[in-house]
Design an enzyme around this catalytic site. Structure first.
Site: not given
Ligand code: ACM
Length: 674
Positions: A316
């Site tokens: 992310e």
């Molecule tokens: C995640 O759930 N961002 C690894």
């Protein structure tokens, strides 16, 4: 020889084949189910002169495991057992060939033979023997004559070598005791990895001697000293559990920048994040000083954490802070880096060199996967099983976490049926071997030391079985039956998943009289999925997590058994009618009992509509029962009852009634024209 052990059709023989009603001797409630079990008939009787003999190597790990084994056996039976090891003939002979190493693919095979005269546990490594001792403890049974072990022959080994639990200690710090009791839980269900998510926006949780402002300014004082880390590692090592540290970079990194803002891509200032979600803070991948820092940092952490693998996170990264920095944009242009994904790949290559220097292998989330990464890395897939299969096809090892997200309140059955290897998988044998296993992920936004065990257990035990047992072991009812027993055994280890429920209900009720609160809470579940992250919800790290939604189980056992009752009843219109009626009557009267408690306990007021709806739902169920088996309930009444069912679907305070669908089935059956 190893392949032959589990390759043939499962030899779960007598136990699993025995009809459920055959009560002469219950099937052993093993969880996870071993690769091969055969019932030998008879039993070994436990007596106070029970002795254990260690034949061959006797490493400290095994001796300590035997001492714990004796303690647990003694505690469970009330028998004051003789000293740990003794002269022949011993009741239990334990033999291993060598001391195991806490590394991926270490041999965990064991064999167990229980006859009426003796028991023998043999394993290649002490870690295998530790797995076998857990099986033996699960075989303990009792009757009017005392305690005994059912005679069996077991040959066992895991299906996958990487079977873990991620604990996020960043969003909510978890004291050492929480980790220890969960390590005990992992070992009890034969899991072998504790993945510690040690840093994120909301906290940096390890003492760092090279850069002390990391823990001093990034943790609000909640961090593990290095001494504590060593204590946790030793505890895990004694139980054959690897500890894989994760430092999530280059995103998910605000807490690093509080003390070291120069590492970040934008000037800051930074403070420890209180909110939840995904933020744009990220390391500056264009600054050489970033790598000098990380080199020194990982040099220290590589020594502190002995595992071969270091998890670098990598998930992310939205790239916004990189785009916002002219220096980074220039760096990309100068180095022909096309986009922020490529920039992250560049960052990871630099990290790879650093970790390599310290003898470490890299694991990271899906996002680190790039064709030019070496095949030694492991991908942890949170984005789907398909991603894992693609990685395997492309030569990469991986573990599955997608659909093992135990933080979003899905059922044990849901997780249980999620297999890292699709049954219809088109992967070759070689590709399949790259699928190393999986990890349950306990993200900790909505858990505290008080309720984390109840989010981890017992559902993680279902995942443990999926990762250990042969793929063909997939009977949901049988899993739930064994899970209920496993849950009680887990409690013996100090896990608080059962007892803290009652404690939380007493606090909610403002006193010891929790009957009405419990009747309601027992049929509630938190709303599933990600709703608590929505912008409308006010949750932050400092919020209280003591509301009814935080106390109720992720999966209501009462609702699950009620659903079974209703299904069985509707199949023949007879079975269980009385039990269903009794439940419905209890629920129909509960609101009148709940209301006065909620009036003097304001924290419970948000549950008043749920309580009213449960009683309404129960009335709908009772009226419907009166029309079954005949059916043909009139349309106006059906409409009225369906109205109650519909109303009961609404969630309040983040919780929802888990018996609505079952009552709906009763109403529909009553309305059906004969
Ligand atoms: C995640 O759930 N961002 C690894």
């Amino acid at each position: 020889m190893e392949a032959a052990m589990i390759a043939p059709a499962l030899a779960l023989t007598a136990f699993l084949a025995a009809p459920a009603g055959a009560q002469t001797r219950s099937a052993p409630d093993l969880l996870p189910i071993p690769a091969r079990v055969s019932s030998m008939g008879g039993e070994f009787r436990l007596t106070p002169d029970f002795k254990v003999a260690l034949e061959g190597p006797a490493p400290a790990r095994l001796r300590k495991a035997l001492a714990r084994f004796r303690r647990r056996l003694s505690d469970r039976t009330g028998l004051r057992l003789a000293p740990e090891t003794g002269p022949q003939p011993a009741a239990l002979a334990v033999s291993i060939q060598r001391t195991g190493r806490l590394v991926l693919h270490e041999d965990e095979t064991y064999g167990l033979e229980v006859s009426s005269s003796a028991m023998r546990l043999s394993a290649r490594t002490d870690i295998g023997a530790i797995r076998g001792l857990e099986t033996l403890l699960q075989l303990l049974d009792a009757d009017a004559n005392g305690y005994f072990f059912s005679a069996v022959r077991i040959e066992d080994k895991p299906r996958f070598p990487w079977r873990g639990l991620l604990m996020d200690v960043s969003r909510h710090f978890m004291p050492v005791e929480v980790l220890k009791r969960n390590i005990d839980g992992l070992a009890a269900v034969k899991m072998n990895v504790l993945h510690l998510h040690l840093s994120d926006y909301q906290g940096f949780r390890v003492e760092c001697l090279s850069f002390p402002r990391l823990h001093e300014q990034g943790s609000d004082g909640w961090y593990y000293t290095q001494e504590q880390i060593r204590e946790i590692l030793a505890y895990a090592d004694e139980r054959g559990v690897r500890v894989v540290p994760e430092f999530d970079i280059p995103g998910h990194s605000t807490s690093w920048f509080v003390g070291y803002p120069e590492l970040a891509s934008t000037p800051g200032p930074y403070r420890v994040e209180r909110r939840y979600g995904v933020f744009s803070s990220a390391f500056n991948p264009a600054a050489q000083s970033t790598y000098a820092f990380l080199d020194k940092f990982f040099a220290e952490m590589a020594v502190l954490f002995p595992d071969d693998y270091v998890h670098i996170g990598g998930d992310e990264v939205d790239g916004a802070d990189w785009e916002a920095n002219p220096g980074i944009r220039k760096f990309m242009k100068d180095n022909a880096i096309a986009d922020t994904h490529e920039l992250q790949a560049y960052f990871n290559q630099r990290l790879l060199a650093i970790l390599g220097k310290y003898g470490k292998k890299m694991i990271g989330w899906d996002e680190i996967l790039r064709p030019d990464m070496p095949k030694s890395i492991v991908i942890q897939s949170w984005q789907g099983r398909q991603r894992l299969a693609e990685s395997a096809k492309n030569g990469f090892m991986g573990i599955l976490s997608a659909d093992y997200y135990i933080d979003i309140y899905k059922s044990a059955g849901f997780h249980y049926l999620n297999d890292p290897l699709d049954k219809e998988s088109s992967l070759s044998e070689e590709e399949r071997a790259r699928v190393l296993g999986g990890e349950a992920t306990m993200w900790s936004e909505f858990v505290t030391p008080e309720n984390i065990d109840a989010r981890v257990w017992p559902r993680t035990a279902a995942i443990a079985e999926r990762l250990w047992s042969p793929a063909q072991v997939d009977d949901l009812d049988d899993m739930y039956r064994r899970l209920a027993k496993a849950s009680l055994r887990l409690e013996e280890l100090g896990l608080t998943h059962i007892k803290n429920y009652d404690m939380m209900l007493r606090r909610l009720a403002g006193g010891p009289d929790t009957a009405a609160v419990k009747t309601l809470a027992d049929v509630l579940e938190p709303v599933k999925d990600w709703w608590r992250f929505s912008r409308e919800t006010p949750y932050q790290t400092g919020s209280p997590y003591t509301r009814l939604v935080d106390a109720v189980a992720a999966e209501s056992e009462v609702a699950r058994s009620f659903a079974k009752l209703v299904d069985e009843f509707l199949a023949d219109r007879k079975t269980g009618a009385q039990e269903i009626r009794a439940r419905l009557i209890q629920w129909s009267m509960n609101d009148a009992r709940f209301q006065p408690i909620a009036r003097r306990s304001p924290i419970l007021r948000e549950a008043l509509p749920l309580s009213a709806n449960l009683s309404g739902l129960a009335r709908a169920g009772l009226r419907s029962l009166d029309h079954i088996p005949g059916g043909g309930m009139d349309k106006a009444l059906t409409r009225e009852l369906m109205g109650l069912v519909d109303e009961a679907r609404t969630d309040y305070g983040g919780a929802q009634l888990a018996v609505t669908v079952s009552v709906q089935k009763l109403v529909e059956a009553a309305a059906r024209q004969p």
